[in-house]
Design an enzyme around this catalytic site. Structure first.
Site, PDB file in Angstrom:
ATOM      1  N   ILE A 154      31.442  60.155  38.739  1.00 16.00           N
ATOM      2  CA  ILE A 154      32.086  59.147  37.902  1.00 16.00           C
ATOM      3  C   ILE A 154      31.063  58.462  37.006  1.00 16.00           C
ATOM      4  O   ILE A 154      31.272  58.300  35.796  1.00 16.00           O
ATOM      5  CB  ILE A 154      32.828  58.119  38.772  1.00 16.00           C
ATOM      6  CG1 ILE A 154      33.951  58.809  39.558  1.00 16.00           C
ATOM      7  CG2 ILE A 154      33.398  56.992  37.912  1.00 16.00           C
ATOM      8  CD1 ILE A 154      34.567  57.945  40.639  1.00 16.00           C
ATOM      9  N   ASP A 173      20.216  55.516  41.426  1.00 11.18           N
ATOM     10  CA  ASP A 173      20.906  56.415  42.342  1.00 11.18           C
ATOM     11  C   ASP A 173      19.877  57.052  43.258  1.00 11.18           C
ATOM     12  O   ASP A 173      18.709  57.217  42.875  1.00 11.18           O
ATOM     13  CB  ASP A 173      21.667  57.503  41.565  1.00 11.18           C
ATOM     14  CG  ASP A 173      22.726  58.190  42.409  1.00 11.18           C
ATOM     15  OD1 ASP A 173      23.902  57.821  42.291  1.00 11.18           O
ATOM     16  OD2 ASP A 173      22.372  59.097  43.193  1.00 11.18           O
ATOM     17  N   PRO A 206      29.126  54.299  46.620  1.00 10.99           N
ATOM     18  CA  PRO A 206      30.002  54.365  47.789  1.00 10.99           C
ATOM     19  C   PRO A 206      29.831  53.127  48.654  1.00 10.99           C
ATOM     20  O   PRO A 206      28.842  52.405  48.546  1.00 10.99           O
ATOM     21  CB  PRO A 206      29.524  55.622  48.519  1.00 10.99           C
ATOM     22  CG  PRO A 206      28.092  55.766  48.114  1.00 10.99           C
ATOM     23  CD  PRO A 206      28.033  55.288  46.690  1.00 10.99           C
ATOM     24  N   THR A 232      34.730  49.398  39.771  1.00 11.53           N
ATOM     25  CA  THR A 232      35.850  50.308  40.018  1.00 11.53           C
ATOM     26  C   THR A 232      35.533  51.221  41.192  1.00 11.53           C
ATOM     27  O   THR A 232      36.183  52.245  41.376  1.00 11.53           O
ATOM     28  CB  THR A 232      36.157  51.161  38.769  1.00 11.53           C
ATOM     29  OG1 THR A 232      34.973  51.870  38.382  1.00 11.53           O
ATOM     30  CG2 THR A 232      36.637  50.300  37.603  1.00 11.53           C
ATOM     31  N   ASP A 258      38.730  46.560  39.649  1.00 13.21           N
ATOM     32  CA  ASP A 258      39.897  47.369  40.006  1.00 13.21           C
ATOM     33  C   ASP A 258      40.024  47.455  41.521  1.00 13.21           C
ATOM     34  O   ASP A 258      41.002  47.978  42.036  1.00 13.21           O
ATOM     35  CB  ASP A 258      39.798  48.780  39.406  1.00 13.21           C
ATOM     36  CG  ASP A 258      41.056  49.601  39.671  1.00 13.21           C
ATOM     37  OD1 ASP A 258      42.139  49.154  39.230  1.00 13.21           O
ATOM     38  OD2 ASP A 258      40.965  50.652  40.326  1.00 13.21           O
ATOM     39  N   GLU A 263      41.613  43.722  49.704  1.00  9.22           N
ATOM     40  CA  GLU A 263      42.823  44.223  49.043  1.00  9.22           C
ATOM     41  C   GLU A 263      43.864  44.778  50.011  1.00  9.22           C
ATOM     42  O   GLU A 263      45.036  44.900  49.652  1.00  9.22           O
ATOM     43  CB  GLU A 263      42.459  45.298  48.021  1.00  9.22           C
ATOM     44  CG  GLU A 263      41.934  46.590  48.589  1.00  9.22           C
ATOM     45  CD  GLU A 263      41.567  47.587  47.493  1.00  9.22           C
ATOM     46  OE1 GLU A 263      42.079  48.723  47.543  1.00  9.22           O
ATOM     47  OE2 GLU A 263      40.771  47.249  46.597  1.00  9.22           O
TER      48      GLU A 263
END
Length: 346
Positions: A154, A173, A206, A232, A258, A263
């Site tokens: 992504i 990363d 992640p 996101t 997002d 949630e």
């Protein structure tokens, strides 16, 4: 194969039914999987789950006692699945890692553009017959420094899109991709340098024990004043209370989400007749420089098609005694160790 699918949204049904060309016996439930609903899988050899579902060790033990041997996750992330417990119980698990990096990446950039040009605020004003422009002065993406936290599939698409806008790209990363440096000029830097230099930070890491609340008060304070933060990836990567304090102080200039760490039980459900009891979430909604979508970044026709086809393909492979293309392989369990939740790429 007989499979019970939990947390199936109404918009998913047609995609799953169309993908079921092998005529598996699919029981589509809008019910969330938890200890109190696991009994609904009795008689099924497989289940399929989504992010709201509880696939912890105790729930897996219940499912195993009912004869469930396979779990197909309709998502890339599987941090809600206890892989160690699954392996101990002999339950095989597969996910859908490649459904569409474009859907998530494009949504992240959409949040950036909407915030930097105040589009959500402009829409609200216009609908109230207020056509003033005084509070709608934005800024251009061109020439801005964007930091990408987690440059996987992504994040790589985000880099490609923002390169087209003329952004300077920074990335962090554990596995740098030299092709992104060569093609788009992305510079891999330590997280501290990324935070100090980026005008916009987009999160695609992640959720693991190491990244839980990675973006905390200390890291937020290290970012440039007025920074835009987009998440996101996974809600738990961001300490929402710390982000709220940064918004109130003005140090965090824009926040686009997002995903949200609390949630579960909130997203994917109609709460129009309910009181909003989450004070942190309610406070976030009061800020004009905050934009929140309800975990819809993946919600494209292309992604839903890919998710449904990959889920059914996993069921087919298991039914034929084969390993699915994206079967997860948990690490070996050491004697005496306790089952702990595993995590996945966002």
């Amino acid at each position: 194969m007989h499979a019970t699918l939990f947390s199936v949204q109404s918009f998913e049904r047609s995609f799953l039914q169309h993908a079921n060309t092998r005529h598996h016996q699919l029981q589509l439930l809008d019910t969330r999987l938890c200890a109190d609903t696991a009994h609904l899988a009795q008689g099924a050899a497989a289940i399929s789950v989504f992010s709201p579902d509880d696939v912890s060790g105790p729930v897996l033990e219940q499912l195993s006692s009912y004869g469930v041997r396979y779990v197909a996750v309709r998502a890339a992330g599987y941090d809600n699945v206890d892989l160690v417990a699954a392996r101990q119980l002999g339950i095989r698990v597969a996910n859908v890692p490649d459904y569409s990096p474009y859907a998530i990446a494009e949504h992240a950039v959409t949040l950036m553009l909407t915030l930097c040009r105040h589009l959500h605020q402009a829409d609200q004003q216009l609908r109230a017959n207020d056509f003033r422009l005084d509070q709608l002065i934005g800024f251009e993406l061109h020439g801005k420094t964007v930091g990408i936290l987690g440059v996987g599939r992504i994040g790589a698409v985000v880099a490609r899109i923002l390169h087209g806008f003329g952004c300077r790209l920074l990335g962090t990363d554990v596995q740098p991709n030299p092709e992104l440096t060569e093609r788009y000029g992305l510079e891999y830097v330590p997280l501290s340098q990324l935070c100090a230099q980026a005008d916009i930070i987009s999160v695609h890491t992640p959720l693991t024990p190491a990244t839980h609340h990675l973006i905390n008060e200390r890291l937020l304070k290290s970012m440039k004043p007025g920074v835009m933060l987009i998440n996101t990836g996974r809600g738990g990567v961001l300490d929402t209370a710390a982000a709220l304090r940064a918004l109130k102080s003005g140090h965090l200039g824009f926040l686009g989400l997002d995903v949200y760490e609390a949630e579960k039980g909130l997203f994917f459900t109609d709460h129009t007749r309910d009181l909003l009891l989450d004070d942190t979430f309610a406070r976030l909604l009061t800020f004009k420089n905050v934009l929140i979508t309800g975990h819809q970044a993946y919600l494209t026709r292309e992604a839903l098609t890919n998710i449904a086809e990959a889920t059914v393909a996993s069921l087919t492979a298991w039914g034929q005694g084969e390993a699915p293309a994206h079967e997860l392989l948990p690490p070996p369990v050491k004697a005496g160790s306790s089952a702990t939740p595993a995590s996945a790429k966002a």
